[in-house]
Design an enzyme around this catalytic site. Structure first.
Site: not given
Ligand code: ADP
Length: 327
Positions: A112, A194, A197
């Site tokens: 990031k 991956k 959001k």
């Molecule tokens: P983002 O990366 O979309 O902002 P968050 O950081 O809010 O998501 O993560 C919320 C949960 O979703 C965490 O437990 C994270 O490990 C899981 N998660 C986020 N993206 C993925 C993905 N692409 N595949 C599997 N799990 C994910």
């Protein structure tokens, strides 16, 4: 009994990566263990400038999505992080014992930070807030996706250090262990990174069938399948990963056979996936509509969750202050 804690950022819509990598695990575990699910708004304000009204709306919308997906407030505790002030108090305390080198080598920080012109201290300290989130409830188990494993390792380092310095021979903070789902990492539709959001490569849980199809149709598949007649390699294809998550075992087998023999083209395969997704997602979309019509009910759930969490958090902080000479 083991306590479960996990969090999700309200920085955008709940997407299939979140749902398959984390939320489905929460739903499965909530009846078996005391489970706390936190909408982590303090985490969501770190990376990009944001509009306060949009954040407010997204917190409520995240609660709607989680409840619609199956988080049951009768058995799990759902709340918004900033409603429990002790998160930031414990974070400060943990900051004082967290090695800077451990923070600087976190992959998510490096990723990031490399995409930003100026980097805030909050981005570096993000995993310390995450450690505070978990340790505040002395949680043992943290169901997360693969992307969070390194952060969780840091939480264990911090717990160990605090116990060694102030635990008086006791492991006051348990070392939290991860729980992964079978779909621990869902890739974005570009197949490059991956699904996240912050990368704009998501399918949201509550999108309509047409919206999902508009994204699924051009989504990247096995790069070796250039022509319709080229046999594919399901194990490298994100669409196959999604089939494994949404389709019945027999259907998954059929997808494998049809892909490797070039029986189906990628569009055929995606159409079968779309139908399988509908089976699981249509009822979730319907429940979300019902919940959106009852905002007071959603607020009530969050207020009750915050109140239950405050009681635990205040007790932890009383113990921490006493042991550290801060009472
Ligand atoms: P983002 O990366 O979309 O902002 P968050 O950081 O809010 O998501 O993560 C919320 C949960 O979703 C965490 O437990 C994270 O490990 C899981 N998660 C986020 N993206 C993925 C993905 N692409 N595949 C599997 N799990 C994910």
């Amino acid at each position: 009994m083991s306590r479960i804690f996990s969090g999700i950022q309200p920085s955008g819509e709940l997407h299939l990566g979140n749902y398959l990598g984390a939320v489905k695990n929460w739903i499965q575990l909530q009846g078996q263990h005391p489970t706390i699910i936190c909408i982590v708004d303090y985490h969501a304000i770190i990376t990009v400038p944001y509009d306060p009204d949009v954040l407010r709306a997204r917190r409520r919308e995240m609660a709607v999505s989680l409840l619609a997906a199956g988080i049951d407030p009768e058995v799990a505790t759902l709340y918004v992080q900033s409603a429990v002030r002790e998160h930031t108090e414990l974070q400060w305390i943990l900051n004082t014992i967290t090695p800077l080198g451990e923070l600087e080598r976190q992959t998510q920080f490096k990723d990031k930070a490399s995409r930003q012109e100026s980097v805030n201290a909050g981005l570096l300290n993000y995993p310390v807030l995450q450690a505070a989130d978990i340790l505040l409830y002395r949680a043992d188990l943290v169901p997360v996706g693969e992307d969070q494993l390194q952060h969780l390792e840091l939480s264990r380092v911090v717990a160990r250090r605090w116990n060694a310095m102030y635990g008086r021979g006791e492991d006051y903070f348990p070392e939290p262990q991860p729980l992964l789902t079978p779909t621990r990492r869902i890739m974005g539709l570009d197949g490059q990174a991956k699904m996240s959001k912050s990368l704009g490569n998501t399918i949201a849980l509550l999108e309509s069938r047409d919206e999902i199809w508009a994204k699924l149709r051009p989504a990247v598949t096995d790069p070796a399948r250039v022509r319709r007649t080229d046999p594919g390699h399901p194990e490298v294809c994100n669409i196959y990963t999604l089939h494994k998550a949404f389709s019945a075992p027999d259907a998954v087998k059929q997808v494998y056979e049809q892909c490797t023999s070039a029986g189906w083209g990628c569009v055929d395969c995606k159409k079968v996936l779309l139908d399988a997704m509908d089976g699981e997602l249509v009822p979730i979309r319907r429940r979300a509509e019902e919940l959106r019509a009852q905002p007071a009910r959603v607020d009530e759930v969050l207020a009750a969750g915050a109140s239950a969490c405050r009681a635990i958090a205040q007790q932890t902080m009383a113990d921490v202050r006493e042991r550290m000479g801060l009472d």
